[in-house]
Design a protein around this motif. Structure first.
Motif, short mmCIF file in Angstrom:
data_model
loop_
_atom_site.label_atom_id
_atom_site.label_comp_id
_atom_site.label_asym_id
_atom_site.label_seq_id
_atom_site.Cartn_x
_atom_site.Cartn_y
_atom_site.Cartn_z
N SER A 202 -12.35 7.67 -65.49
CA SER A 202 -12.62 9.17 -64.57
C SER A 202 -14.25 8.89 -64.24
O SER A 202 -15.22 8.99 -63.43
N ASP A 203 -14.93 7.67 -65.11
CA ASP A 203 -16.19 7.49 -65.09
C ASP A 203 -16.80 6.12 -63.86
O ASP A 203 -17.75 5.66 -63.77
N HIS A 204 -15.05 5.70 -63.20
CA HIS A 204 -15.55 5.15 -61.83
C HIS A 204 -15.47 5.46 -60.57
O HIS A 204 -14.52 4.66 -59.71
N GLY A 205 -15.36 6.85 -59.70
CA GLY A 205 -14.31 7.88 -59.46
C GLY A 205 -15.20 6.95 -57.87
O GLY A 205 -14.16 6.70 -57.33
N ALA A 206 -16.42 6.54 -57.38
CA ALA A 206 -16.35 6.31 -56.26
C ALA A 206 -16.07 4.69 -55.88
O ALA A 206 -15.82 4.64 -54.81
N TRP A 211 -12.26 1.18 -53.60
CA TRP A 211 -11.16 0.13 -53.60
C TRP A 211 -9.93 0.90 -53.18
O TRP A 211 -8.80 0.29 -52.75
N PHE A 212 -9.71 2.12 -54.13
CA PHE A 212 -7.89 2.91 -53.02
C PHE A 212 -7.89 2.38 -51.29
O PHE A 212 -6.67 2.62 -51.05
N ARG A 213 -8.79 3.41 -51.16
CA ARG A 213 -8.98 3.29 -49.30
C ARG A 213 -8.50 1.62 -48.59
O ARG A 213 -7.59 1.51 -48.14
N GLY A 214 -9.32 0.80 -48.99
CA GLY A 214 -8.94 -0.40 -48.69
C GLY A 214 -7.74 -0.92 -49.05
O GLY A 214 -7.12 -1.66 -48.24
N GLU A 221 -1.94 -1.27 -42.85
CA GLU A 221 -1.95 -2.07 -41.60
C GLU A 221 -0.87 -3.49 -41.40
O GLU A 221 -0.67 -3.98 -40.20
N GLN A 222 -0.18 -3.97 -42.51
CA GLN A 222 0.85 -5.28 -42.92
C GLN A 222 1.51 -4.49 -42.88
O GLN A 222 2.97 -5.01 -42.01
N GLU A 223 2.28 -3.42 -43.17
CA GLU A 223 3.44 -2.31 -42.87
C GLU A 223 3.57 -1.47 -42.60
O GLU A 223 2.92 -0.48 -43.37
N PRO A 224 3.28 -1.74 -40.33
CA PRO A 224 2.64 0.11 -40.25
C PRO A 224 3.95 0.70 -40.43
O PRO A 224 3.99 2.26 -40.26
N GLY A 225 5.08 1.14 -41.00
CA GLY A 225 6.68 1.80 -41.26
C GLY A 225 5.64 2.65 -42.76
O GLY A 225 6.16 3.87 -42.68
N LEU A 226 4.37 2.57 -43.35
CA LEU A 226 4.30 3.68 -44.02
C LEU A 226 3.63 3.87 -43.83
O LEU A 226 2.98 4.46 -45.02
N TYR A 233 0.31 10.88 -49.93
CA TYR A 233 0.42 9.91 -50.68
C TYR A 233 -0.84 9.80 -51.23
O TYR A 233 -1.34 9.64 -52.17
N GLY A 234 -1.62 9.02 -49.51
CA GLY A 234 -3.21 9.05 -49.56
C GLY A 234 -4.04 10.07 -50.25
O GLY A 234 -5.25 9.84 -51.11
#
Length: 260
Positions: A202-206, A211-214, A221-226, A233-234
């Motif tokens: 919780s203290d690492h929100g930013a 990280w999650f977006r990347g 990008e690797q699997e367009p079906g996702l 999910y995102g």
């Protein structure tokens, strides 16, 4: 190699510092004590975060030689701790033993996964004979809490993206740790490995959100079906991160070659 931004390096610096293996540094100290001035070559140094963490843990006066191909990052580089600094803009995959002559220690952080197998062999050959500390090397394993059925597919696609061929270079990604151990082994050098996971709460929100977006973006990008399933999910995962309800463990390894 893809370019990293100074903002991303600054965001991740505290997590890197908390994750790195102090045990491996303690093993180094015994070997380095007694040198009138330590000369440390830092590969892929960026703005110097590795030195800012490591310099206070090492003895005596220090001279750091910082290598990076990105001149903008090197312009921002500093170590502190009264260390002297020299910068060298260069392609670190082309370094030779002559470039590292006089070093007491070679370091790098969050670098190995961006190499090819041939590049790891060249770097190991250049570093052979010098104590070498590589930290924060990805292993390909990520744990999210609470878990989600889509986590495993995203992780698999992200790891495939890290192993992609780009610009004619087949990247090692999470296979880099094993490749590095084997490369040093061919020079008769033992490599010690210790875990160095990011533990984001919780203290690492930013940092968690960035990280999650990347992570998710590379997977899609690797699997367009996702892309379709990843939209909801995102949104859900980022909302959990913003509320401090998402825990993430990103597994890495630290490696010490020739430090005994």
């Amino acid at each position: 190699m893809s370019r990293v931004t100074p903002e991303w390096l600054a965001l991740r610096e505290p997590a890197d510092a908390a994750a790195r293996s102090v045990e491996l540094v303690e093993r180094l100290r015994a070997r380095l004590v007694g040198s009138p001035e330590l000369v440390i070559h830092d590969l892929g140094a960026g703005t110097g975060s590795m030195g800012r963490w490591l310099a206070p843990l090492l003895p005596g006066p220090q001279h750091w030689v910082l290598y990076d191909r990105d001149a903008d990052l090197l312009e921002r580089a500093e170590i502190g701790q009264s260390a002297t600094v020299q910068i060298r803009q260069s392609d670190i995959t082309r370094l030779t033993r002559d470039d590292l002559d006089g070093a007491h220690l070679i370091t790098a952080s969050a670098l190995l996964d961006m190499f090819t197998a041939d590049e790891v062999e060249r770097v190991a050959a250049a570093c052979a004979g010098f104590p070498t500390l590589f930290t924060i090397s990805v292993t390909g394993r990520v744990e999210l809490d609470p878990p989600d059925p889509l986590d495993a597919a995203i992780m698999e696609a992200f790891n495939a993206h890290q192993r992609r061929t780009a610009g004619g270079r087949s990247l090692l990604g999470p296979d880099a740790v094993e490749a590095t151990i084997n490369a040093f082994g061919r020079h008769g050098i033992e490599v010690l490995v210790r875990p160095s996971p990011w533990r984001l709460g919780s203290d690492h929100g930013a940092l968690t959100a960035e990280w999650f977006r990347g992570w998710l973006g590379a997977a899609c990008e690797q699997e367009p079906g996702l892309v379709g399933p990843a939209e909801e999910y995102g949104r859900r995962r980022l909302a959990e991160a913003a509320a401090g309800r998402l825990g993430v463990v990103v597994h890495h390894d630290d490696l010490l070659a020739g430090g005994e």
